[in-house]
Design a protein around this motif. Structure first.
Motif, PDB file in Angstrom:
ATOM      1  N   ALA A   1      45.422  35.090  60.451  1.00 53.07           N
ATOM      2  CA  ALA A   1      45.013  36.335  61.895  1.00 53.07           C
ATOM      3  C   ALA A   1      43.711  37.129  60.796  1.00 53.07           C
ATOM      4  O   ALA A   1      44.069  38.411  61.374  1.00 53.07           O
ATOM      5  CB  ALA A   1      45.562  36.987  62.507  1.00 53.07           C
ATOM      6  N   GLY A   2      42.825  36.817  60.230  1.00 57.91           N
ATOM      7  CA  GLY A   2      41.213  37.550  59.637  1.00 57.91           C
ATOM      8  C   GLY A   2      41.717  38.348  58.689  1.00 57.91           C
ATOM      9  O   GLY A   2      41.081  39.249  58.065  1.00 57.91           O
ATOM     10  N   ALA A   3      42.973  38.258  57.936  1.00 59.93           N
ATOM     11  CA  ALA A   3      43.390  38.292  56.448  1.00 59.93           C
ATOM     12  C   ALA A   3      42.694  38.217  55.963  1.00 59.93           C
ATOM     13  O   ALA A   3      42.511  36.665  55.624  1.00 59.93           O
ATOM     14  CB  ALA A   3      44.743  38.483  56.430  1.00 59.93           C
TER      15      ALA A   3
ATOM     16  N   LYS B   1      37.361  39.745  46.454  1.00 63.92           N
ATOM     17  CA  LYS B   1      36.377  40.051  47.914  1.00 63.92           C
ATOM     18  C   LYS B   1      35.279  39.308  48.249  1.00 63.92           C
ATOM     19  O   LYS B   1      34.742  38.654  48.928  1.00 63.92           O
ATOM     20  CB  LYS B   1      35.917  41.752  48.377  1.00 63.92           C
ATOM     21  CG  LYS B   1      35.928  42.165  49.416  1.00 63.92           C
ATOM     22  CD  LYS B   1      35.363  43.457  50.354  1.00 63.92           C
ATOM     23  CE  LYS B   1      34.122  43.985  48.577  1.00 63.92           C
ATOM     24  NZ  LYS B   1      33.916  45.718  49.172  1.00 63.92           N
ATOM     25  N   SER B   2      34.503  39.497  47.520  1.00 61.42           N
ATOM     26  CA  SER B   2      33.120  39.001  47.548  1.00 61.42           C
ATOM     27  C   SER B   2      33.625  37.207  47.045  1.00 61.42           C
ATOM     28  O   SER B   2      32.448  36.500  48.499  1.00 61.42           O
ATOM     29  CB  SER B   2      32.307  39.026  46.037  1.00 61.42           C
ATOM     30  OG  SER B   2      30.935  38.153  46.139  1.00 61.42           O
ATOM     31  N   ALA B   3      34.106  36.509  46.851  1.00 63.88           N
ATOM     32  CA  ALA B   3      34.505  35.164  46.578  1.00 63.88           C
ATOM     33  C   ALA B   3      34.926  34.533  47.428  1.00 63.88           C
ATOM     34  O   ALA B   3      34.934  33.976  48.447  1.00 63.88           O
ATOM     35  CB  ALA B   3      35.664  34.731  45.412  1.00 63.88           C
TER      36      ALA B   3
ATOM     37  N   GLU C   1      45.662  50.762  47.131  1.00 58.95           N
ATOM     38  CA  GLU C   1      45.382  51.976  46.437  1.00 58.95           C
ATOM     39  C   GLU C   1      43.856  52.047  46.614  1.00 58.95           C
ATOM     40  O   GLU C   1      42.880  53.466  46.789  1.00 58.95           O
ATOM     41  CB  GLU C   1      46.108  52.634  46.152  1.00 58.95           C
ATOM     42  CG  GLU C   1      47.328  52.817  46.745  1.00 58.95           C
ATOM     43  CD  GLU C   1      48.796  53.384  45.882  1.00 58.95           C
ATOM     44  OE1 GLU C   1      48.650  53.591  44.443  1.00 58.95           O
ATOM     45  OE2 GLU C   1      49.576  53.367  45.950  1.00 58.95           O
ATOM     46  N   LEU C   2      43.342  51.036  45.577  1.00 60.56           N
ATOM     47  CA  LEU C   2      42.649  51.455  44.838  1.00 60.56           C
ATOM     48  C   LEU C   2      40.905  50.784  46.153  1.00 60.56           C
ATOM     49  O   LEU C   2      39.725  51.009  45.729  1.00 60.56           O
ATOM     50  CB  LEU C   2      42.018  50.679  43.412  1.00 60.56           C
ATOM     51  CG  LEU C   2      42.844  51.767  42.405  1.00 60.56           C
ATOM     52  CD1 LEU C   2      43.267  51.178  41.381  1.00 60.56           C
ATOM     53  CD2 LEU C   2      42.242  53.231  41.974  1.00 60.56           C
ATOM     54  N   SER C   3      41.775  50.164  47.150  1.00 61.11           N
ATOM     55  CA  SER C   3      39.990  49.322  47.221  1.00 61.11           C
ATOM     56  C   SER C   3      40.756  49.203  48.625  1.00 61.11           C
ATOM     57  O   SER C   3      41.293  48.353  49.345  1.00 61.11           O
ATOM     58  CB  SER C   3      39.887  47.669  46.831  1.00 61.11           C
ATOM     59  OG  SER C   3      39.128  47.155  47.684  1.00 61.11           O
ATOM     60  N   PRO C   4      40.213  50.216  49.794  1.00 66.07           N
ATOM     61  CA  PRO C   4      40.148  51.119  50.805  1.00 66.07           C
ATOM     62  C   PRO C   4      39.854  49.032  51.656  1.00 66.07           C
ATOM     63  O   PRO C   4      40.637  49.284  52.651  1.00 66.07           O
ATOM     64  CB  PRO C   4      39.674  52.392  51.460  1.00 66.07           C
ATOM     65  CG  PRO C   4      39.786  52.303  49.950  1.00 66.07           C
ATOM     66  CD  PRO C   4      39.472  51.698  48.832  1.00 66.07           C
TER      67      PRO C   4
ATOM     68  N   ARG D   1      42.367  46.577  54.631  1.00 59.41           N
ATOM     69  CA  ARG D   1      42.394  46.493  55.898  1.00 59.41           C
ATOM     70  C   ARG D   1      42.064  44.963  55.786  1.00 59.41           C
ATOM     71  O   ARG D   1      42.400  44.431  57.137  1.00 59.41           O
ATOM     72  CB  ARG D   1      40.945  47.579  56.195  1.00 59.41           C
ATOM     73  CG  ARG D   1      41.072  48.774  56.861  1.00 59.41           C
ATOM     74  CD  ARG D   1      39.072  49.350  56.729  1.00 59.41           C
ATOM     75  NE  ARG D   1      38.442  49.063  56.414  1.00 59.41           N
ATOM     76  CZ  ARG D   1      37.714  49.756  55.565  1.00 59.41           C
ATOM     77  NH1 ARG D   1      38.013  50.985  55.568  1.00 59.41           N
ATOM     78  NH2 ARG D   1      36.675  49.395  55.525  1.00 59.41           N
ATOM     79  N   ARG D   2      41.915  44.318  55.101  1.00 59.83           N
ATOM     80  CA  ARG D   2      42.201  42.995  55.356  1.00 59.83           C
ATOM     81  C   ARG D   2      42.966  42.313  54.712  1.00 59.83           C
ATOM     82  O   ARG D   2      43.087  40.698  54.405  1.00 59.83           O
ATOM     83  CB  ARG D   2      40.141  42.075  54.703  1.00 59.83           C
ATOM     84  CG  ARG D   2      39.515  43.026  55.451  1.00 59.83           C
ATOM     85  CD  ARG D   2      38.075  42.960  54.881  1.00 59.83           C
ATOM     86  NE  ARG D   2      37.624  40.920  55.619  1.00 59.83           N
ATOM     87  CZ  ARG D   2      37.034  40.529  54.826  1.00 59.83           C
ATOM     88  NH1 ARG D   2      35.789  41.231  54.183  1.00 59.83           N
ATOM     89  NH2 ARG D   2      36.516  39.033  54.669  1.00 59.83           N
ATOM     90  N   THR D   3      44.148  42.676  53.940  1.00 58.07           N
ATOM     91  CA  THR D   3      44.960  42.239  53.321  1.00 58.07           C
ATOM     92  C   THR D   3      46.202  42.402  54.624  1.00 58.07           C
ATOM     93  O   THR D   3      46.757  43.122  54.888  1.00 58.07           O
ATOM     94  CB  THR D   3      45.594  43.082  52.449  1.00 58.07           C
ATOM     95  OG1 THR D   3      44.333  43.225  51.419  1.00 58.07           O
ATOM     96  CG2 THR D   3      46.546  42.062  51.547  1.00 58.07           C
ATOM     97  N   ARG D   4      46.992  41.387  54.186  1.00 53.93           N
ATOM     98  CA  ARG D   4      48.355  41.298  54.523  1.00 53.93           C
ATOM     99  C   ARG D   4      49.478  40.926  53.822  1.00 53.93           C
ATOM    100  O   ARG D   4      49.623  39.965  52.791  1.00 53.93           O
ATOM    101  CB  ARG D   4      48.479  39.408  55.631  1.00 53.93           C
ATOM    102  CG  ARG D   4      50.077  39.457  56.568  1.00 53.93           C
ATOM    103  CD  ARG D   4      49.537  38.411  57.233  1.00 53.93           C
ATOM    104  NE  ARG D   4      51.429  38.415  57.587  1.00 53.93           N
ATOM    105  CZ  ARG D   4      51.552  37.132  58.668  1.00 53.93           C
ATOM    106  NH1 ARG D   4      50.191  36.396  58.507  1.00 53.93           N
ATOM    107  NH2 ARG D   4      53.279  37.457  58.613  1.00 53.93           N
TER     108      ARG D   4
END
Length: 398
Positions: A50-52, A195-197, A218-221, A225-228
């Motif tokens: 679902a987009g994660a 994220k790049s991979a 916390e270090l990577s906003p 946003r794309r994490t479940r």
């Protein structure tokens, strides 16, 4: 055929090591309530992200995250067998462990190599070709990664392999070890690498780890946003249902021990079991394996409290485990303070105040006008105000 004690009767005539191996086998895991719920959530998330881009499965150390990963892997492979027969080049899930660095920070080169080997293991006759320097196959078709292979070439090969195999997910155990011994700047670079991979291959990652995974978000906003997040919690004394489920799981484990007499320890000593496992079934199972090993070595007919006390974790270890678990649980809990802070950040509080003030002003005006609210409407230019026209007289002038 199992006896009343819950194991094949012939085990009692076998060696102590065979009996121990039977009890500690991964397929002898008790499917307790928290594990079953997380298992269902992870399977659904992998099948439909679902987009994660990343699914993070987290919980305290010893709660059973690796066990959960193996259960999910086995089930996905079983369900995918018909499709795998039709498409031999497809692998539904790839599992790898993020190995903690011995020194310095996490080594991506080693991770890429392990991932390539995990992708390449099944279906030896359907292997894909690699043209990267330092990556080749031997005469039997087995993948060989030479020492001269660079990190960039390994990464490209991994991305190509994932794109070709098209798994539902790349599942990474001990995911928190990616951030070990890393400064904030290096950790941010690690997250950008992930994220790049994901962006390149379009294959989501599923990370299994401790509550330290919250530091990554916390270090990577952008990553956040794309994490479940899926939580595999321990059992807690505050919940009566948790106590009931912990005791049921404990009974089941004792029932499966290949001993002449089933240990009867739950009613009198369940609190001791809970205290030295802090409510984590994985920790409890490992402890019982050690206690059973001691009992078998002594030739005991059953497990006793003495066996448990000799193999239990130190109180100081349990205190630290409990502190880490409680801190992680608090960070994951939606407290009233957190909800209030969120509403304040979104200006929902100020909006509510404005609405209340507006409603109050309308009420005052209604009161002054006898309960009727006079609304002014804008009219077009040249449109007259509404008024009553005079009625013509019955007597006309001649």
């Amino acid at each position: 055929m199992a006896t009343e004690q819950g194991f094949p009767p012939e085990l009692l005539t076998q060696s102590a090591q065979q009996r121990l191996d039977y009890f500690k086998a991964p397929d002898k895991t008790v499917m307790h309530q928290n594990l079953e719920l997380a298992y269902s959530q992870v399977r659904r998330a992998i099948r439909e992200p679902a987009g994660a881009s990343i699914i993070l499965v987290m919980g305290p150390s010893g709660v059973g995250k690796t066990t959960l990963l193996r259960l999910v892997e086995r089930k996905i492979l079983e369900e995918s067998l018909p499709q795998m027969e039709l498409d031999p080049g497809w692998i539904p899930i790839v599992c790898v462990e993020a190995v903690a660095p011995g020194k310095d920070t996490f080594r991506w080169r080693n991770f890429y190599k392990r991932t390539l080997i995990a992708i390449d293991e099944p279906l030896i006759n359907e292997k894909i070709s690699y043209s990267e320097d330092g990556i080749r196959r031997d005469t039997e078709g087995k993948l060989i990664v030479k020492s001269r292979a660079t990190e960039d070439s390994l990464r490209l090969a991994m991305e190509q392999a994932l794109s070709h195999r098209r798994p539902y997910t790349l599942a990474v155990d001990e995911f928190q070890d990616i951030g070990k011994m890393a400064s904030q700047k290096v950790l941010e670079a690690h997250m950008d690498c992930i994220k790049s991979a994901v962006n390149t291959t379009k294959i989501p990652w599923t990370g299994f780890g401790t509550y330290q995974l919250l530091d990554f978000l916390e270090l990577s906003p952008q990553l956040s946003r794309r994490t479940r997040i899926i939580h595999l919690p321990r059992y807690r004394l505050e919940q009566n249902q948790d106590i009931k489920e912990f005791k049921r799981s404990l009974r089941h484990l004792l029932y499966r021990m290949p001993l002449l007499e089933t240990p009867i320890l739950v009613e009198k000593h369940w609190e001791y079991f809970y205290e030295r496992s802090i409510g984590c079934i994985g920790t409890l199972k490992n402890w019982l394996v050690q206690a059973l090993d001691l009992a078998l070595e002594e030739g005991a007919t059953t497990l006793t409290l003495d066996h448990l006390e000799q193999t239990a974790k130190l109180t100081s270890e349990c205190i630290q485990m409990a502190k880490d678990a409680i801190e992680g649980e608090e960070r994951l809990t939606d407290s009233k303070d957190n909800q209030s802070q969120l509403r304040e950040l979104l200006n929902l509080k100020q909006q509510k105040v404005r609405e209340e003030q507006t409603d109050s002003g309308k009420g005052d005006k209604q009161h002054k006008n006898g309960g009727k609210l006079q609304l002014r409407r804008r009219r077009r230019v040249g449109q007259r105000n509404p008024k009553r026209d005079p009625v013509a007289s019955d007597h006309h002038e001649s």
